[in-house]
Write a protein that holds these residues in place. Structure first.
Motif, mmCIF file in Angstrom:
data_model
loop_
_atom_site.group_PDB
_atom_site.id
_atom_site.type_symbol
_atom_site.label_atom_id
_atom_site.label_comp_id
_atom_site.label_asym_id
_atom_site.label_seq_id
_atom_site.Cartn_x
_atom_site.Cartn_y
_atom_site.Cartn_z
ATOM 1 N N GLU A 175 0.798 -1.224 0.000
ATOM 2 C CA GLU A 175 0.000 0.000 0.000
ATOM 3 C C GLU A 175 0.832 1.275 0.000
ATOM 4 O OE1 GLU A 175 -2.694 -0.186 3.270
ATOM 5 O OE2 GLU A 175 -3.774 -1.939 2.491
ATOM 6 N N GLU A 176 2.092 1.189 0.398
ATOM 7 C CA GLU A 176 2.908 2.393 0.549
ATOM 8 C C GLU A 176 4.034 2.421 -0.490
ATOM 9 O OE1 GLU A 176 2.860 3.317 5.262
ATOM 10 O OE2 GLU A 176 3.965 1.514 4.676
ATOM 11 N N LYS A 215 -1.908 2.136 -5.091
ATOM 12 C CA LYS A 215 -1.256 2.939 -4.065
ATOM 13 C C LYS A 215 -1.902 4.329 -4.069
ATOM 14 C CE LYS A 215 3.328 0.890 -3.539
ATOM 15 N NZ LYS A 215 3.183 -0.363 -4.255
#
Length: 441
Positions: free
Chosen positions: A268-269, A298
């Motif tokens: 996700e990052e 993202k």
């Protein structure tokens, strides 16, 4: 003359088989994408007849698709494709040559790979009613042998992809650094590397830096242990120089980047170096950065009024339909080298504890439409899409316009992963749009 540049984009196209006849999803998606005069995506496979030599390495799975699959993809309306990704060199130089041949044959603009570093780095040019738009494509996830090399007056360059290298440093306390040194001394994990450094084949380490198993460690002064990454200065300069050069003749520059690297332990990052790279590209004059790589969305950032899509996730995701795999793959999973590709893929999935095919976020994405005027983003909207996770097998892994409930969930997810960038999103009237009331919170 029109002074507004209209752009649409999609995530990664990992297509392995023909689209089904009468496929219902293509019409609304094509209609949305055709709003843009620049319509970009990343082609995450080679295109060949299956007779090219497989490289000794791959981007995880050796990928190649027949040219008819490329024709199917072009039905969506794409007019520029990035070809720089971890699968670019799955079938070596011959596979790359075949892929570029089929793109040229169809007069599709492409960027991100070529017969030397200059060709791999230079942008594709797309003609629009607002003038020419340059599209640069680059990749950070690759085996070192896959990157293109510069030609000199003495030697030709090396075919390959446009590379974005990066450097990692791990920060530990003095106590942990002492333990690492003790383990290194006891196991001789750095023995050969240290010998090569003494002999001049490896560059000396900076003061205060220790290597352990190929990773660099430093003592953290603030007591906060962790990892940090930074973009390679040479690759960053080559890209920003290319942006500035393109702006001397083009009205705008878009940068596409393919990256599987992550900041910590989830998809996700965006990694630190990727944020650094995106900001540097926009500082150099790019009007947008469009990312792909990890198989899920993202966050989206507006940096200096210009959008950065850190990853658009999947557009087509047919990794389990690979029809050809070399002996190297079979040996890796303990199978007879003559095993069918479908059996090989199933074997890998069996040993997985967190299969991509079971993660809902892998089957959800957005397609951005945005308008650039005077270098700033004046309008943006996102079409929420899903890849038929719960459909019958022939209808899975290809994009459909998301139903309202799923679209709202995508907007909520996007808001969560974009929070670090101060952007928020809401679903309304079939589109995901900025939630102005929550922006910056």
């Amino acid at each position: 003359m029109n002074d507004t540049i209209k752009i649409t984009a999609a995530g990664d196209i990992l297509i392995m088989k023909r689209l089904i006849p009468g496929y219902e999803g293509i019409s609304p998606i094509r209609k949305f994408l055709m709003q843009g005069e620049v319509r970009a995506a990343n082609l995450e496979t080679t295109i060949s007849d299956g007779t090219c030599y497989a490289s000794a390495y791959s981007g995880g799975t050796w990928l190649t698709a027949e040219e008819e699959c490329l024709d199917d993809i072009l039905q969506y309306g794409f007019n520029v494709l990035g070809v720089s990704n971890n699968h670019t060199m799955d079938y070596s130089y011959e596979g790359l040559q075949s892929t570029l041949f089929h793109l040229k044959k169809r007069k599709i603009a492409y960027a991100g790979a070529g017969k030397n570093l200059y060709e791999a780095s230079r942008p594709a040019i797309v003609d629009t009613t607002a003038g020419q738009v340059a599209v640069i494509d680059i990749c950070s996830t690759f085996e070192d042998a896959a990157r293109a090399g510069s030609q000199t007056e003495r030697q030709p360059g090396r075919p390959g992809l446009n590379p974005l290298r990066f450097h990692e440093t791990y920060y530990v306390t003095e106590e942990h650094m002492k333990v690492l040194k003790e383990i290194a001394g006891a196991t001789m994990i750095n023995g050969l590397r240290d010998l090569h450094r003494q002999e001049g084949f490896v560059a000396p380490l900076p003061e205060g830096v220790m290597e352990f198993g190929g990773r660099r460690f430093e003592v953290c002064e603030d007591g906060k242990e962790g990892r940090h990454s930074r973009a390679d200065a040479g690759d960053l300069k080559r890209t920003t120089d290319m942006i500035r050069e393109a702006l001397m003749t083009c009205e705008a520059v878009i940068v596409m980047v393919h990256s599987h690297e992550i900041r910590s332990d989830n998809d996700e990052e965006a990694d630190y170096f990727l944020e650094e790279f995106a900001h540097a590209c926009i500082d150099a004059g790019a009007c947008a950065v469009i990312g792909g790589g990890t198989h899920q969305l993202k966050g989206i950032e507006f940096y200096r009024g210009r959008p950065v899509f850190y990853c658009l996730g999947n557009f087509v995701f047919e990794n389990q339909y690979v029809r050809l795999l070399p002996s190297d793959y079979m040996e890796k999973y303990g199978l007879n080298i003559h095993t069918a590709a479908s059996v090989g893929i199933a074997k890998r999935q069996e040993q997985s504890s967190h299969s991509l095919y079971e993660i809902p976020e892998v089957y959800r994405s957005v397609l951005p439409y945005f308008e650039i005027r005077d270098g700033k983003c004046e309008h943006i909207e996102l079409l929420p899409v899903e890849l038929g996770m719960h459909r019958n097998r022939p209808e899975k892994n290809i994009p459909y316009k998301a139903e309202d409930e799923t679209a709202a969930e995508i907007a909520g997810y996007l808001t969560r992963v974009s929070r670090r960038y101060g952007t928020a999103w809401k679903y309304q009237k079939g589109r995901i749009v900025p939630d102005e009331e929550k922006m910056g919170n």
